[in-house]
Design an enzyme around this catalytic site. Sequence first.
Site, PDB file in Angstrom:
ATOM      1  N   GLU A   1     -21.638  75.901  69.119  1.00 20.54           N
ATOM      2  CA  GLU A   1     -22.657  75.893  70.166  1.00 20.54           C
ATOM      3  C   GLU A   1     -23.818  76.808  69.798  1.00 20.54           C
ATOM      4  O   GLU A   1     -24.993  76.443  69.987  1.00 20.54           O
ATOM      5  CB  GLU A   1     -22.040  76.334  71.501  1.00 20.54           C
ATOM      6  CG  GLU A   1     -20.912  75.438  71.985  1.00 20.54           C
ATOM      7  CD  GLU A   1     -19.542  75.906  71.516  1.00 20.54           C
ATOM      8  OE1 GLU A   1     -18.561  75.643  72.223  1.00 20.54           O
ATOM      9  OE2 GLU A   1     -19.463  76.545  70.437  1.00 20.54           O
TER      10      GLU A   1
ATOM     11  N   LEU B   1      13.362  73.037  47.501  1.00 22.36           N
ATOM     12  CA  LEU B   1      12.677  73.703  48.604  1.00 22.36           C
ATOM     13  C   LEU B   1      12.275  72.690  49.672  1.00 22.36           C
ATOM     14  O   LEU B   1      12.373  72.977  50.876  1.00 22.36           O
ATOM     15  CB  LEU B   1      11.450  74.450  48.093  1.00 22.36           C
ATOM     16  CG  LEU B   1      10.645  75.226  49.138  1.00 22.36           C
ATOM     17  CD1 LEU B   1      11.530  76.185  49.928  1.00 22.36           C
ATOM     18  CD2 LEU B   1       9.489  75.987  48.483  1.00 22.36           C
TER      19      LEU B   1
END
Length: 369
Positions: free
Chosen positions: A56, A307
Amino acid sequence: MFSTSDRDRLQQALALAHEAIGRSDPNPRVGCVIGSPEGQTWATGSTQVPGSAHAEAAALSQAQSKGLDLKGATAWVTLEPCAHHGRTPPCADALVRAGVARVVVGSMDPFPQVNGQGVERLRAAGVQVDVMPAEDPLAAACRDLNIGFFSRIERGRPWVRMKIAASLDGRTALPDGTSQWITQAPARIDGHAWRKRSGAVLSGIGTVLEDNPRLDVREVPTLQQPLRVIVDSKLQTPAQARVLAPPGQVLIYAAEESTQRQQALQDQGAEIVFLPGPHGKVDLSALVHDLGQRHVNEVHVEAGHKLNGSLLKAGLVDELLVYMAPMLLGEGREMAQVGLLPGLQAAPRWQFVDVQRVGEDLRMRLKRT
């Protein structure tokens, strides 16, 4: 309540918000369009680097530089304007001072110091505020762009996205670990674009030792490099590993202390954190929450099958990003080592979000159901 013009301008603001990827983290990516009530665009802005202008403020600054009078104007923003003093003043107040008469909001901000207060402050000043319903596809797109920010604020942990490159038969490497390259260059470039939007790129010691990756963003331009995170229970990362080289920071999670190896890695600039879990491994749940405490919004996982399997079994993966190449590898390494299931009913279900061609390969995005 929402005209075609409103939707067009909010879509324009969303495109601007995308420009903040790789620039605004850990702040959310926001776009703002300011214009006439009929939908004519006068000024635009998107979130800048932390400590600089929010969307903004950037749009208001552009309007000021053009000498525009914004009394009676409408602002379309993808996220609720902030209402608190952080490193920058409240955007809600700035819109009021500029004379903006209406604000269209794509998504509410879950941050505790905002969370409806921006809308309340605007309405208290006489500004008409219209918030897009959460179930609207455009509102969902505004939220999805900041899915990691929402995750960190609402769940206290980042959004975890696991990237996998595989063959048609689900192999990510040959039995000896050879995997370069299963997918073609366009898919690899696209993968770097997903690295760019992440606050951290996570891998394991197995990948470091076998592939010696850099884990940085190279194939697409970016202002920020993601934090590079290695799961290395026994501190086996070589001091000369490419992942330790600039640019960017490196964080290594370990389970077993070793003064000598720890010092060698710290001398290369790495931060070491000990999070011991069961069986001498790193506590992955604690790791993910620690990254949230470090203001990481999105984690991009590029790891091996072990993993990958551990993260999936722990329920820590929110999204799969799978690149599938049109080839069959036969024997080889799987996508994830999840072990033997007792039956089909025990298999986790995923929902397809997006499927598209990327060069010669196929990219699939899936989220947990």
